[in-house]
Design a protein around this motif. Sequence first.
Motif, PDB file in Angstrom:
ATOM      1  N   TYR A   1       1.169  -1.005  -0.177  1.00  0.00           N
ATOM      2  CA  TYR A   1       0.007  -0.095  -0.047  1.00  0.00           C
ATOM      3  C   TYR A   1       0.793   1.123   0.482  1.00  0.00           C
ATOM      4  CZ  TYR A   1      -3.493  -3.554   1.591  1.00  0.00           C
ATOM      5  OH  TYR A   1      -4.407  -4.765   1.467  1.00  0.00           O
TER       6      TYR A   1
ATOM      7  N   SER B   1       1.518   5.178  -2.256  1.00  0.00           N
ATOM      8  CA  SER B   1       1.487   5.494  -3.277  1.00  0.00           C
ATOM      9  C   SER B   1       1.708   6.683  -3.070  1.00  0.00           C
ATOM     10  CB  SER B   1       0.092   6.303  -2.192  1.00  0.00           C
ATOM     11  OG  SER B   1      -1.127   5.289  -2.206  1.00  0.00           O
TER      12      SER B   1
ATOM     13  N   TYR C   1       2.549  10.768  -4.881  1.00  0.00           N
ATOM     14  CA  TYR C   1       1.478  12.149  -4.853  1.00  0.00           C
ATOM     15  C   TYR C   1       2.018  13.223  -5.766  1.00  0.00           C
ATOM     16  CZ  TYR C   1      -1.575   9.634  -1.624  1.00  0.00           C
ATOM     17  OH  TYR C   1      -2.047   8.961  -0.994  1.00  0.00           O
TER      18      TYR C   1
ATOM     19  N   LEU D   1      -3.710  11.986  -7.008  1.00  0.00           N
ATOM     20  CA  LEU D   1      -2.982  10.603  -6.631  1.00  0.00           C
ATOM     21  C   LEU D   1      -2.333  10.169  -8.797  1.00  0.00           C
ATOM     22  CD1 LEU D   1      -2.620   8.136  -5.606  1.00  0.00           C
ATOM     23  CD2 LEU D   1      -4.423   7.507  -6.472  1.00  0.00           C
TER      24      LEU D   1
ATOM     25  N   TYR E   1      -0.897   3.794  -6.362  1.00  0.00           N
ATOM     26  CA  TYR E   1      -1.624   3.536  -5.921  1.00  0.00           C
ATOM     27  C   TYR E   1      -0.914   2.064  -6.025  1.00  0.00           C
ATOM     28  CZ  TYR E   1      -5.734   1.522  -8.747  1.00  0.00           C
ATOM     29  OH  TYR E   1      -6.046   0.771  -9.059  1.00  0.00           O
ATOM     30  N   ASP E   2      -0.925   1.462  -4.991  1.00  0.00           N
ATOM     31  CA  ASP E   2      -0.379  -0.448  -4.123  1.00  0.00           C
ATOM     32  C   ASP E   2       0.991  -0.141  -4.917  1.00  0.00           C
ATOM     33  OD1 ASP E   2      -4.104  -1.299  -5.078  1.00  0.00           O
ATOM     34  OD2 ASP E   2      -2.400  -0.251  -3.037  1.00  0.00           O
TER      35      ASP E   2
ATOM     36  N   TYR F   1       5.417  13.575  -3.234  1.00  0.00           N
ATOM     37  CA  TYR F   1       4.824  13.095  -2.018  1.00  0.00           C
ATOM     38  C   TYR F   1       5.234  10.792  -2.311  1.00  0.00           C
ATOM     39  CZ  TYR F   1       4.713  17.404  -0.015  1.00  0.00           C
ATOM     40  OH  TYR F   1       5.080  18.850   0.507  1.00  0.00           O
TER      41      TYR F   1
ATOM     42  N   SER G   1       3.893   7.823  -0.047  1.00  0.00           N
ATOM     43  CA  SER G   1       3.027   7.194   0.991  1.00  0.00           C
ATOM     44  C   SER G   1       2.290   6.207   1.578  1.00  0.00           C
ATOM     45  CB  SER G   1       1.267   8.200   0.976  1.00  0.00           C
ATOM     46  OG  SER G   1       0.300   8.003   2.200  1.00  0.00           O
TER      47      SER G   1
ATOM     48  N   GLY H   1      -1.341  -1.335  11.453  1.00  0.00           N
ATOM     49  CA  GLY H   1      -2.495  -0.764  12.631  1.00  0.00           C
ATOM     50  C   GLY H   1      -3.756   0.489  12.101  1.00  0.00           C
ATOM     51  N   ASN H   2      -4.184   1.127  10.940  1.00  0.00           N
ATOM     52  CA  ASN H   2      -4.734   1.939  10.580  1.00  0.00           C
ATOM     53  C   ASN H   2      -3.732   3.907  10.819  1.00  0.00           C
ATOM     54  OD1 ASN H   2      -6.807   0.735   9.667  1.00  0.00           O
ATOM     55  ND2 ASN H   2      -8.066   1.238  11.835  1.00  0.00           N
ATOM     56  N   ASN H   3      -2.802   3.321  10.105  1.00  0.00           N
ATOM     57  CA  ASN H   3      -1.900   4.571  10.334  1.00  0.00           C
ATOM     58  C   ASN H   3      -1.074   4.512   9.176  1.00  0.00           C
ATOM     59  OD1 ASN H   3      -0.493   6.318  11.577  1.00  0.00           O
ATOM     60  ND2 ASN H   3      -0.413   5.399  13.953  1.00  0.00           N
ATOM     61  N   TRP H   4      -1.096   5.828   8.894  1.00  0.00           N
ATOM     62  CA  TRP H   4      -0.519   6.002   7.414  1.00  0.00           C
ATOM     63  C   TRP H   4       0.543   7.134   7.185  1.00  0.00           C
ATOM     64  CZ3 TRP H   4      -2.060   3.418   3.088  1.00  0.00           C
ATOM     65  CH2 TRP H   4      -3.239   3.150   3.061  1.00  0.00           C
TER      66      TRP H   4
ATOM     67  N   PHE I   1       4.134   9.496   5.442  1.00  0.00           N
ATOM     68  CA  PHE I   1       4.517  10.686   4.399  1.00  0.00           C
ATOM     69  C   PHE I   1       5.673  10.566   4.239  1.00  0.00           C
ATOM     70  CE2 PHE I   1       0.782  11.669   1.656  1.00  0.00           C
ATOM     71  CZ  PHE I   1      -0.521  11.996   2.159  1.00  0.00           C
TER      72      PHE I   1
ATOM     73  N   GLY J   1       9.252  13.202   3.080  1.00  0.00           N
ATOM     74  CA  GLY J   1       9.140  14.403   3.515  1.00  0.00           C
ATOM     75  C   GLY J   1       8.771  15.279   2.266  1.00  0.00           C
TER      76      GLY J   1
ATOM     77  N   LEU K   1       2.800  16.834   3.383  1.00  0.00           N
ATOM     78  CA  LEU K   1       1.821  16.730   3.853  1.00  0.00           C
ATOM     79  C   LEU K   1       2.044  15.009   5.057  1.00  0.00           C
ATOM     80  CD1 LEU K   1       0.647  15.449   0.265  1.00  0.00           C
ATOM     81  CD2 LEU K   1       0.012  17.048   1.708  1.00  0.00           C
TER      82      LEU K   1
ATOM     83  N   TRP L   1      -0.235  12.944   7.520  1.00  0.00           N
ATOM     84  CA  TRP L   1      -1.463  12.483   7.215  1.00  0.00           C
ATOM     85  C   TRP L   1      -1.920  12.248   8.833  1.00  0.00           C
ATOM     86  CZ3 TRP L   1      -3.454   8.543  11.208  1.00  0.00           C
ATOM     87  CH2 TRP L   1      -4.482   7.594  11.022  1.00  0.00           C
TER      88      TRP L   1
ATOM     89  N   LEU M   1      -8.465   8.467  10.115  1.00  0.00           N
ATOM     90  CA  LEU M   1      -9.174   8.251   9.100  1.00  0.00           C
ATOM     91  C   LEU M   1     -10.574   7.989   9.633  1.00  0.00           C
ATOM     92  CD1 LEU M   1      -9.132   5.092   9.619  1.00  0.00           C
ATOM     93  CD2 LEU M   1      -6.590   5.033   8.463  1.00  0.00           C
TER      94      LEU M   1
ATOM     95  N   ASP N   1      -9.352   6.499  13.459  1.00  0.00           N
ATOM     96  CA  ASP N   1      -7.341   5.994  13.820  1.00  0.00           C
ATOM     97  C   ASP N   1      -7.748   7.899  13.291  1.00  0.00           C
ATOM     98  OD1 ASP N   1      -5.490   3.411  14.084  1.00  0.00           O
ATOM     99  OD2 ASP N   1      -5.515   5.275  15.337  1.00  0.00           O
TER     100      ASP N   1
ATOM    101  N   LEU O   1      -9.511   4.935  -1.693  1.00  0.00           N
ATOM    102  CA  LEU O   1      -9.882   4.610  -2.329  1.00  0.00           C
ATOM    103  C   LEU O   1     -10.451   3.579  -2.058  1.00  0.00           C
ATOM    104  CD1 LEU O   1      -5.557   4.059  -3.442  1.00  0.00           C
ATOM    105  CD2 LEU O   1      -7.471   5.863  -4.278  1.00  0.00           C
TER     106      LEU O   1
ATOM    107  N   THR P   1      -9.243  -1.120  -2.398  1.00  0.00           N
ATOM    108  CA  THR P   1      -7.780  -1.482  -1.464  1.00  0.00           C
ATOM    109  C   THR P   1      -7.789  -0.394  -0.761  1.00  0.00           C
ATOM    110  OG1 THR P   1      -5.169  -1.176  -2.525  1.00  0.00           O
ATOM    111  CG2 THR P   1      -6.875  -0.264  -3.364  1.00  0.00           C
TER     112      THR P   1
ATOM    113  N   GLY Q   1      -6.509   8.997  -1.740  1.00  0.00           N
ATOM    114  CA  GLY Q   1      -6.882  10.498  -2.426  1.00  0.00           C
ATOM    115  C   GLY Q   1      -6.800  10.244  -4.009  1.00  0.00           C
TER     116      GLY Q   1
ATOM    117  N   TRP R   1      -9.260  14.971  -3.749  1.00  0.00           N
ATOM    118  CA  TRP R   1      -9.031  15.848  -2.715  1.00  0.00           C
ATOM    119  C   TRP R   1     -10.092  17.065  -2.246  1.00  0.00           C
ATOM    120  CZ3 TRP R   1      -4.210  15.020   0.845  1.00  0.00           C
ATOM    121  CH2 TRP R   1      -3.531  14.037   0.272  1.00  0.00           C
TER     122      TRP R   1
END
Lengths: 110, 120
Positions: free
Chosen positions: A34, A36, A38, A48, A51-52, A89, A91, A96-99, A101, A103, B45, B47, B50, B59, B100, B103, B107, B110
């Motif tokens: 996962y 991505s 941008y 975007l 992705y993937d 960027y 990502s 744990g649902n954390n994303w 990025f 710099g 950016l 995060w 969500l 979260d 998305l 999956t 983004g 936006w």
Amino acid sequence: QSALTQPPSASGSPGQSVTISCTGASSDIGRYNYVSWYQQHPGKAPKLMIYDATKRPSGVPDRFSGSKSGNTASLTVSGLQAEDEADYYCSAFGGGNNWLFGGGTKLTVL
Amino acid sequence: EVQLVESGGGLVQPGGSLRLSCAGSGFTFSIYWMHWVRQAPGKGLVWVSLIHPDGSGTDYADSVKGRFTISRDNAKNTLYLQMNSLRAEDTAVYYCARGLRATSGFGDYWGQGTLVTVSS
């Protein structure tokens, strides 16, 4: 300090190819696909591009491609055009649902 | 046409509160995860948060956990971010972004962003 590491800048001449790297860890890029990418022009919202790790949304030129190996993902822009000049960027899902990025990388078309 | 339109930004004093809204249109809002992402002036950016399509799961980034609350009203096609105990370092443009389908990730769409300035 960003969780993902990108070079601050990259450059290339029109028509050339440039690759931007994004380095994470075995717990994020190394574990999940996962990832991505941008594109962001000044004063605009991000767009975007990948992705993937390797998939392109409809409408994104095939000059943009993504790849991943181990803990590092990469974005390659082939056949550089003036309009590709922007900030890029990465990502990644950090679990744990954390994303996370990176710099950001400022791409300059010479 | 898919659209996300944020509102609610502005100038607030440290320790104050603000609620951001993000109105979605042109798609079935209730089936999408939604995210908030922020960008401090001249910075990258980050995060923020969500929320599950039905609002059952949320979260947050560690930097906002306990101070920010994400929510949604699917009947109004609107996403919210309640921001309390604001700090100078929360100053940023706040974007909402659609998750998305099929999956993880976000983004494909936006909002235009709304500026939050925390200053006395």
